[in-house]
Scaffold this active site. Structure first.
Site, PDB file in Angstrom:
ATOM      1  N   ASP A   1       0.407   4.809   1.856  1.00 19.94           N
ATOM      2  CA  ASP A   1      -0.221   5.281   3.155  1.00 19.94           C
ATOM      3  C   ASP A   1      -1.638   6.292   2.719  1.00 19.94           C
ATOM      4  OD1 ASP A   1       1.005   3.906   5.019  1.00 19.94           O
ATOM      5  OD2 ASP A   1       2.561   5.198   4.997  1.00 19.94           O
TER       6      ASP A   1
ATOM      7  N   ARG B   1       4.877   6.452  13.307  1.00 25.75           N
ATOM      8  CA  ARG B   1       4.760   7.162  12.041  1.00 25.75           C
ATOM      9  C   ARG B   1       4.512   8.660  11.997  1.00 25.75           C
ATOM     10  NH1 ARG B   1       0.934   4.695   7.773  1.00 25.75           N
ATOM     11  NH2 ARG B   1      -0.129   6.683   8.175  1.00 25.75           N
TER      12      ARG B   1
ATOM     13  N   HIS C   1       0.726  -1.254   0.043  1.00 24.24           N
ATOM     14  CA  HIS C   1      -0.074   0.030   0.098  1.00 24.24           C
ATOM     15  C   HIS C   1       0.708   1.302   0.212  1.00 24.24           C
ATOM     16  CE1 HIS C   1       1.060  -0.512   4.058  1.00 24.24           C
ATOM     17  NE2 HIS C   1       0.882   0.600   4.505  1.00 24.24           N
TER      18      HIS C   1
ATOM     19  N   HIS D   1       4.792  -0.054   0.040  1.00 28.19           N
ATOM     20  CA  HIS D   1       5.463  -0.569   0.864  1.00 28.19           C
ATOM     21  C   HIS D   1       4.646  -1.752   1.373  1.00 28.19           C
ATOM     22  CE1 HIS D   1       3.819   2.624   3.226  1.00 28.19           C
ATOM     23  NE2 HIS D   1       3.753   1.682   4.247  1.00 28.19           N
TER      24      HIS D   1
END
Length: 459
Positions: free
Chosen positions: A245, A407, A243, A392
């Site tokens: 983000d 994150r 995906h 990723h």
């Protein structure tokens, strides 16, 4: 990420279908009540510890049609099954209950709050202000390692807490060019990580996934798994885990950072795949075709999954239409911008055609190792990547070990198509690989278009 809604088993019997929906509704109500109790302590509660399993038994017992039986002796109780889950679609509600854990203040929790829809966000790409040679950044490093030709650079000898604004701009440009940049042994804390991320843009707040228990960190996305939740390989395919983000936002993320606080001794690696390299690998005809297409990216299933688990949805889900080929504002290079996690369909083409094209692109993202870099985490490692040009996936091979990361996610611009970029800038959008070959002095012959002459087959 959280998309795992509770769904009934499929069966052709109408009565069984009705039973399944009654079971689903009752179970969701129970989980919702259970979550409200937990919310008062701001602790994330493992669903497996809730009393809702009894709800499922009682609902099924009361709704299923009676059958003729003879009295049977009582059966010994069965051992409780381990809870299993899909690591991409399920909310990260794991908690092994270890309050002595060093980073317990960053364990996941789900505040019950409501945020308004996102409106237009003013952003200015800091890479546009950077020295193209990145002299301030690279000269200060002890070592710079190019990990693969397509994607990934590792920098040694820099402290991210000490970067000047010029170095931050150059790091953003480097991430835009190389897809992802890695650092190790970084003592930067989450507040400093947020400050660094704010240099690159206003921070995104996720609508469904967890935030740290520590107050005031709603802009932080928690990645957390421990022994209390085991990924179930029957619930997902590895392809689904790839995906970019929150690509469903109108202005998806730009220069994103993730720092590991705890991880397994082995396993739990992350892979990134280059959207530049994927575009460069395609035939000229397919490149041109895809440049004229857009696709829908959706948050709906993620929100449904959170609600299905009894968790709050802090902002209503959205769907956005983005170009399949987007141009990075700093590099001017073309990148494929679709991903298995959130891209649902191509606009304006038959479904069979949309499915075939997306399936092909998804498998190229996942399976073509020429596009990949593979990173082994250590505590205090941090990755800084450009979500606009790289997808990723995590590797879920580490259960029952703990893997914990935080994150910070700045918003970028609304994705720009090739035509819009060229119209707005007066520049020609480029193929990254062709530009690299030109700098290397490589004579790149133009690919010939396929012949349309009849082949004259003989039966």
């Amino acid at each position: 990420m959280s998309l795992d809604s509770i769904s009934p088993d499929r069966t052709p019997a109408l009565g069984a279908v009705r039973t399944s929906f009654q079971f689903q509704a009752a179970l969701r109500d129970c989980y919702a009540r259970h979550r409200q109790v937990a919310a008062s302590s701001r602790d994330a509660v493992a669903i497996s510890a809730s009393p809702c399993a009894n709800t499922s038994v009682s609902v099924l017992s009361s709704t299923m049609a009676p059958v003729a039986t003879s009295e049977a002796p009582s059966q010994p109780s069965q051992p409780k099954k381990e809870q299993v889950f899909n690591p991409f679609y399920s909310p990260a509600i794991a908690d092994d209950g270890d309050n002595n854990y060093k980073w317990a203040q960053y364990k996941p929790t789900f505040p019950k709050v409501s945020w308004p829809p996102l409106g237009p966000i003013e952003v200015s790409d800091r890479g546009l202000h950077a020295d193209p040679e990145k002299r301030d950044l690279l000269s200060a490093a002890a070592k710079v390692v190019t990990l693969t030709p397509a994607i990934g650079t590792e920098i040694h000898g820099l402290d991210l807490r000490q970067l000047t604004d010029a170095q931050k701009d150059q790091l953003s440009l480097l991430a835009a060019e190389r897809g992802v940049v890695f650092f190790r042994d970084q003592e930067i804390n989450i507040h400093e990580q947020l400050d660094l991320a704010r240099h690159w843009g206003p921070l995104h707040k996720h609508a469904t996934t967890p935030v740290p228990r520590e107050l005031g960190l709603e802009e932080v996305h928690v990645v957390y798994n421990d022994a209390s939740r085991r990924p179930d390989p029957s619930a997902f395919s590895k392809l689904e885990l790839w995906h970019s983000d929150v690509s469903y936002e109108a202005q998806p993320p730009s220069t994103t950072s993730l720092k590991i606080y705890a991880g397994p001794e082995t396993g739990g690696d992350t892979l990134w795949s280059s959207g530049y390299a994927l575009y460069s690998s395609l035939s000229p005809g397919l490149q041109t075709y895809l440049e004229g297409l857009t696709a829908i990216h959706s948050a709906v299933a993620q929100a449904d999954g959170a609600r299905g688990a009894g968790l709050p949805v802090r902002r209503e889900p959205v769907e956005s239409e983005h170009p399949i080929v987007r141009v990075h504002p700093t590099t001017g290079w073309k990148s494929i911008y679709v991903n298995p996690g959130f891209t649902r369909r191509i606009v304006g083409v038959p479904k069979a055609e949309s499915d075939a094209i997306l399936t092909f692109l998804f498998h190229q993202i996942s399976e073509n190792h020429d596009f990949h870099v593979h990173f082994k985490w250590e505590p205090n490692s941090i990755a800084i990547w450009d979500n606009r040009v790289a997808t990723h996936t995590a590797t879920f091979d580490f259960w029952p070990a703990t893997r914990h990361a935080l994150r910070a996610t700045p918003h970028g611009e609304r994705p720009t198509s090739v035509a819009d970029y060229e119209r707005a800038t007066g520049k020609v959008a480029k193929d990254r690989q062709v530009e690299i070959w030109k700098k290397q002095g490589v004579d790149v012959p133009l690919q010939k278009k396929a012949s349309t002459k009849p082949r004259g087959y003989n039966d």
